[in-house]
Write a protein that holds these residues in place. Structure first.
Motif, PDB file in Angstrom:
ATOM      1  N   ASP A 147       0.813  -1.216   0.000  1.00  0.00           N
ATOM      2  CA  ASP A 147       0.000   0.000   0.000  1.00  0.00           C
ATOM      3  C   ASP A 147       0.850   1.271   0.000  1.00  0.00           C
ATOM      4  N   TRP A 158      -1.165  -3.615  -5.946  1.00  0.00           N
ATOM      5  CA  TRP A 158      -1.431  -3.154  -4.587  1.00  0.00           C
ATOM      6  C   TRP A 158      -2.752  -3.704  -4.069  1.00  0.00           C
ATOM      7  N   HIS A 159      -3.565  -4.274  -4.943  1.00  0.00           N
ATOM      8  CA  HIS A 159      -4.792  -4.944  -4.518  1.00  0.00           C
ATOM      9  C   HIS A 159      -4.474  -6.356  -4.027  1.00  0.00           C
TER      10      HIS A 159
END
Length: 605
Positions: A147, A158-159
């Motif tokens: 993140d 980033w997910h």
């Protein structure tokens, strides 16, 4: 001699000693989701390491044996090993080729140091921390925050789950861990810069320390059994630089046999010895390629002659091991596949590739555009992080003859407001000039794709679905496209007119099969079957080759990668089309360069 065994390829192929050993394999492993390992002294404990991981594969991957794809911010590694005998006057150095992202290392509970940057190597002299008997214990802590937008991550998502063009993360150790026995005073670094017009090679390097008394460095350059040069110099400082005359390069009608190109990837073996009256000798093997690159009159130049790069976009990602290669054999095979398809170059995308891949590009003959992973957010910390890691990449890779262009930023990643925010424009311009100050011998593209603020080559990304659209934009209307067109939705040039800089289509194509119902998929244009894929590929490449204005191209992309299924190969490296058919499409003459029969770099029979 240059190593040729892919199973025994040193992780640092341009500075090799005989006394090195591999520390990959089974390590203890632990997740530290609560970040309590430092406070609880995991660097001296055994209990937390409740898993086994196979290094150098990231824990998200299958080959690691962990295969935990959910985010874990902090991970720990532990390995016992037996130290080899260390002669008097020698040291033991531990090397990590790449750890993503921030690493701290202990030996036998003694903290050696830390490193930040997920793609570059670091090392420690561990001699003083070794036990006199029994196994030695390495502990490494790695921190990688998905993140954190200022952290250079490239195409790592980033997910929690991959989406669009982003892939599973690569955390922790993902390139080899190894060690070597070295003299206390030894060669730590070497760089080679050929200068064809001066018939010489610049040798630059660094010793492990400033010598107490002057030492002698002896260099021998060989092409097979032919000694090209032999020179000894006196060195009394830690850093050194000297020129080596190569008389064979003076013969203008004969020197082409020595010049490196994709069609004639000649490498020169280099042996380097360090001798001193009061210190043990050091001996390393290296290699270099005699070649120069540049741009002029709207063309890319290789060895002072026009050359038309035919490149492919390469993600450097494998289904079972992610950003880590399955092994060195897979790296060699990757280069072979690219050449079999008819490409002469590769643009490694959002990744600083393993030096062993660069070795095979050097040895087998493949141009490389050196890139790096970008951050997603602009801030002073992002500037510091990217700049520091980029300088380490340049330091590691600038002697590879295969690398012909540097690309520090792609598609305004990390500088999303470059067209309107002066500080972001200043950063891209500054990293362009910083790169040129470190390595003035290669073209540099400050920001590839669009919103070009400073560049020696104008690299344009355009996923137009038809050859007709590409012909319209990059034929007679090219100057209009550059000044007023927005093929990526953004302005192409922020730094004025194109002048006489080469223009290349550095991303185009992206053809995918129509996805199955409910298939997780990303692509640009679809085809119904392999035959349509071949026809559409032919149309797109024909449009590019027919342009008298374009100086080269890069097709998207080599392999399917997770949900991004627009490769010429499947993710498992199986060709979707007969490679001979693809090669026939790609290798036709380009309008922008002399006919192939007049090209001095044509394939030699």
């Amino acid at each position: 001699m240059i190593a040729a065994d892919p199973d025994r390829l040193c992780p640092r192929p341009q500075l090799v000693r005989s006394e090195w050993f591999d520390l990959d394999g089974a390590w203890g492993f632990a997740f530290d989701d609560d970040d309590r390992g430092l406070a609880d002294h995991w660097f001296t404990a055994t209990e937390p390491f409740d898993r086994t991981i196979t290094v150098p594969y990231p824990p998200e991957s299958q080959l690691s044996g962990v295969h935990a794809t959910e985010p874990h911010t902090v991970v720990w590694y532990r390995r016992e090993f037996d130290a080899p005998p260390i002669p008097d006057g020698h040291r033991l150095v531990l090397h990590f080729a790449a750890v993503d992202y921030a690493a701290s290392v202990w030996i036998n509970g003694i903290h050696l140091g830390s490193h930040e940057g997920g793609q570059t190597p670091f090392s420690f002299d561990i001699t003083a921390a070794l036990r006199s008997d029994g196994p030695q214990v390495i502990v490494l802590r790695a921190e990688d925050r998905p993140d954190e937008g200022t952290q250079p991550r490239g195409k790592q998502d980033w997910h929690p789950e991959p989406h669009d063009i982003w892939y599973h993360r690569t955390t922790g150790i993902w390139q080899p861990v190894w060690a070597e026995v070295v003299p206390a005073l030894h060669l730590r670094e070497l760089h080679w810069t050929p200068e064809l017009t001066r018939a010489s090679v610049s040798c630059e390097g660094e010793l492990s320390a400033a010598p107490g008394e002057a030492v002698t460095i002896r260099v021998v350059l060989r092409h097979g059994d032919e000694v090209l040069a032999e020179q000894s110099v006196r060195v009394d400082r830690r850093r050194f630089r000297f020129d080596i005359t190569v008389p064979a390069l003076r013969h203008g009608q004969d020197r082409s046999r020595l010049l490196w190109s994709p069609e004639n990837p000649v490498l020169v073996d280099a042996s380097i010895e360090l001798h001193g009256a009061e210190v043990p000798s050091d001996a390393v093997s290296s290699y270099l390629g005699l070649r120069e690159v540049g741009v002029a009159d709207g063309r890319f130049l290789l060895n002072h002659l026009p050359y038309y790069p035919r490149m492919v976009l390469e993600q450097g990602y494998w289904p079972q091991s992610h950003l880590a290669a399955p092994d060195s054999v897979a790296l060699r095979r990757e280069v072979e596949l690219i050449k079999e398809l008819g490409f002469t170059g590769v643009r490694v995308h959002q990744k600083a590739e393993d030096p062993r891949f660069l070795f095979w590009c050097d040895k087998l003959g493949l141009l490389v555009w050196g890139e790096t992973a970008n951050a997603y957010e602009f801030a002073p910390e992002a500037v510091e992080r990217l700049t520091r890691e980029w300088l380490e990449i340049l330091r590691r890779d600038r002697s590879h003859p295969c690398i012909v262009t540097w690309v520090p930023v792609n598609e305004s990643w990390g500088v999303p407001d470059i067209a309107t925010a002066p500080e972001q424009t200043h950063f891209v311009r500054s990293i362009y000039h910083l790169t040129k100050s470190i390595d003035p011998t290669r073209p540099v593209i400050g920001n590839d794709g669009w919103e070009i603020a400073e560049a020696d080559i104008i690299g344009v990304h355009d996923y137009a679905p038809t050859g007709e659209a590409l012909s319209t934009r990059y034929g007679a209307a090219l100057r209009h496209t550059l000044s007023d067109g927005r093929p990526g939705g953004r302005r192409l040039l922020l730094d004025g007119t194109a002048s006489d800089r080469p223009v290349m289509l550095t991303e185009f194509g992206g053809l995918s099969h129509v996805p199955a119902e409910d298939e997780k998929w990303f692509g640009y244009s679809t085809v119904t079957d392999d035959e349509e894929l071949a026809v559409r590929l032919d149309q797109l490449v024909t449009a590019v080759l027919s342009s008298p204005e374009l100086a080269g191209f890069c097709y998207t992309q080599l392999t399917d990668t997770e949900q991004e299924r627009n490769g010429l190969l499947t993710a498992e490296r199986v060709p979707k089309l007969d490679p001979a058919r693809v090669r026939a499409i790609l290798t036709r003459p380009a309008a922008a360069v002399p006919p192939e029969e007049l090209n001095p770099y044509r394939e030699r029979s």
